[in-house]
Motif scaffolding. Sequence first.
Motif, PDB file in Angstrom:
ATOM      1  N   UNK A   5       5.584 -11.449  -6.571  1.00 13.72           N
ATOM      2  CA  UNK A   5       6.974 -11.783  -6.851  1.00 13.72           C
ATOM      3  C   UNK A   5       7.755 -10.477  -6.828  1.00 13.72           C
ATOM      4  N   UNK A   6       8.958 -10.531  -6.244  1.00 10.85           N
ATOM      5  CA  UNK A   6       9.767  -9.326  -6.105  1.00 10.85           C
ATOM      6  C   UNK A   6      11.119  -9.514  -6.774  1.00 10.85           C
ATOM      7  N   UNK A   7      11.836  -8.408  -6.884  1.00 13.38           N
ATOM      8  CA  UNK A   7      13.228  -8.478  -7.303  1.00 13.38           C
ATOM      9  C   UNK A   7      13.992  -9.264  -6.235  1.00 13.38           C
ATOM     10  N   UNK A   8      15.081  -9.905  -6.635  1.00 15.22           N
ATOM     11  CA  UNK A   8      15.880 -10.715  -5.716  1.00 15.22           C
ATOM     12  C   UNK A   8      16.308  -9.872  -4.507  1.00 15.22           C
ATOM     13  N   UNK A   9      16.067 -10.416  -3.315  1.00 18.03           N
ATOM     14  CA  UNK A   9      16.491  -9.764  -2.083  1.00 18.03           C
ATOM     15  C   UNK A   9      15.590  -8.650  -1.592  1.00 18.03           C
ATOM     16  N   UNK A  10      14.462  -8.427  -2.232  1.00 12.99           N
ATOM     17  CA  UNK A  10      13.590  -7.305  -1.856  1.00 12.99           C
ATOM     18  C   UNK A  10      12.331  -7.705  -1.099  1.00 12.99           C
ATOM     19  N   UNK A  11      12.106  -8.991  -0.853  1.00  7.49           N
ATOM     20  CA  UNK A  11      10.839  -9.444  -0.273  1.00  7.49           C
ATOM     21  C   UNK A  11      10.526  -8.777   1.059  1.00  7.49           C
ATOM     22  N   UNK A  12      11.469  -8.731   1.968  1.00  2.00           N
ATOM     23  CA  UNK A  12      11.209  -8.151   3.289  1.00  2.00           C
ATOM     24  C   UNK A  12      10.885  -6.666   3.181  1.00  2.00           C
ATOM     25  N   UNK A  13      11.645  -5.927   2.381  1.00  6.29           N
ATOM     26  CA  UNK A  13      11.389  -4.492   2.217  1.00  6.29           C
ATOM     27  C   UNK A  13      10.023  -4.239   1.580  1.00  6.29           C
ATOM     28  N   UNK A  14       9.668  -5.048   0.590  1.00  7.27           N
ATOM     29  CA  UNK A  14       8.370  -4.909  -0.063  1.00  7.27           C
ATOM     30  C   UNK A  14       7.239  -5.199   0.932  1.00  7.27           C
ATOM     31  N   UNK A  15       7.368  -6.281   1.695  1.00 10.53           N
ATOM     32  CA  UNK A  15       6.336  -6.638   2.685  1.00 10.53           C
ATOM     33  C   UNK A  15       6.175  -5.527   3.719  1.00 10.53           C
ATOM     34  N   UNK A  16       7.274  -4.973   4.175  1.00  7.03           N
ATOM     35  CA  UNK A  16       7.200  -3.898   5.173  1.00  7.03           C
ATOM     36  C   UNK A  16       6.492  -2.669   4.604  1.00  7.03           C
ATOM     37  N   UNK A  17       6.828  -2.291   3.374  1.00  9.01           N
ATOM     38  CA  UNK A  17       6.208  -1.115   2.752  1.00  9.01           C
ATOM     39  C   UNK A  17       4.711  -1.343   2.530  1.00  9.01           C
ATOM     40  N   UNK A  18       4.363  -2.533   2.050  1.00 11.86           N
ATOM     41  CA  UNK A  18       2.950  -2.834   1.778  1.00 11.86           C
ATOM     42  C   UNK A  18       2.127  -2.851   3.060  1.00 11.86           C
ATOM     43  N   UNK A  19       2.701  -3.311   4.146  1.00 15.24           N
ATOM     44  CA  UNK A  19       1.949  -3.410   5.404  1.00 15.24           C
ATOM     45  C   UNK A  19       1.454  -2.053   5.901  1.00 15.24           C
ATOM     46  N   UNK A  20       2.031  -0.969   5.415  1.00 19.73           N
ATOM     47  CA  UNK A  20       1.640   0.378   5.836  1.00 19.73           C
ATOM     48  C   UNK A  20       0.515   0.976   4.982  1.00 19.73           C
ATOM     49  N   UNK A  21       0.141   0.304   3.900  1.00 19.32           N
ATOM     50  CA  UNK A  21      -0.848   0.858   2.973  1.00 19.32           C
ATOM     51  C   UNK A  21      -2.280   0.669   3.480  1.00 19.32           C
ATOM     52  N   UNK A  22      -3.168   1.636   3.178  1.00 21.97           N
ATOM     53  CA  UNK A  22      -4.584   1.487   3.534  1.00 21.97           C
ATOM     54  C   UNK A  22      -5.194   0.278   2.832  1.00 21.97           C
ATOM     55  N   UNK A  23      -5.999  -0.471   3.549  1.00 20.36           N
ATOM     56  CA  UNK A  23      -6.666  -1.641   2.996  1.00 20.36           C
ATOM     57  C   UNK A  23      -5.904  -2.937   3.183  1.00 20.36           C
ATOM     58  N   UNK A  24      -4.650  -2.850   3.639  1.00 18.87           N
ATOM     59  CA  UNK A  24      -3.835  -4.056   3.834  1.00 18.87           C
ATOM     60  C   UNK A  24      -4.033  -4.562   5.255  1.00 18.87           C
ATOM     61  N   UNK A  25      -4.453  -5.814   5.372  1.00 16.94           N
ATOM     62  CA  UNK A  25      -4.631  -6.428   6.684  1.00 16.94           C
ATOM     63  C   UNK A  25      -3.326  -7.034   7.189  1.00 16.94           C
ATOM     64  N   UNK A  26      -2.601  -7.720   6.299  1.00 18.84           N
ATOM     65  CA  UNK A  26      -1.327  -8.328   6.673  1.00 18.84           C
ATOM     66  C   UNK A  26      -0.506  -8.532   5.407  1.00 18.84           C
ATOM     67  N   UNK A  27       0.809  -8.363   5.538  1.00 18.73           N
ATOM     68  CA  UNK A  27       1.744  -8.614   4.442  1.00 18.73           C
ATOM     69  C   UNK A  27       2.917  -9.393   5.014  1.00 18.73           C
ATOM     70  N   UNK A  28       3.172 -10.557   4.456  1.00 19.00           N
ATOM     71  CA  UNK A  28       4.221 -11.449   4.970  1.00 19.00           C
ATOM     72  C   UNK A  28       5.180 -11.843   3.854  1.00 19.00           C
ATOM     73  N   UNK A  29       6.482 -11.814   4.139  1.00 23.45           N
ATOM     74  CA  UNK A  29       7.423 -12.387   3.183  1.00 23.45           C
ATOM     75  C   UNK A  29       7.454 -13.896   3.423  1.00 23.45           C
ATOM     76  N   UNK A  30       7.433 -14.661   2.341  1.00 26.01           N
ATOM     77  CA  UNK A  30       7.296 -16.109   2.418  1.00 26.01           C
ATOM     78  C   UNK A  30       8.314 -16.784   1.502  1.00 26.01           C
TER      79      UNK A  30
END
Length: 75
Positions: free
Chosen positions: A8-33
């Motif tokens: 769960x993210x702050x309002x309006x932050x889902x896309x930015x959070x998903x993009x940042x997480x997708x760059x982290x080691x160990x992350x296979x996929x991050x999607x805003x839903x």
Amino acid sequence: MQAFVLIQTEVGKALLVAEAISLLPGVLVAEDVLGPYDVVVRVEAADTTELPGVVQRIQRVPGITRTLTCQVAAH
């Protein structure tokens, strides 16, 4: 081993959070839903001792308010 991290993210932050997480080691996929969670992430770690480190990196991303980690059952 793999797990899903439901976020769960702050309002309006889902896309930015998903993009940042997708760059982290160990992350296979991050999607805003749409729904009760804002971002769904699939992660991979060598074993259960490494999984907390992957999740901790995710939790440090700005804009996250809550996470729930669901380990994928081994077959």
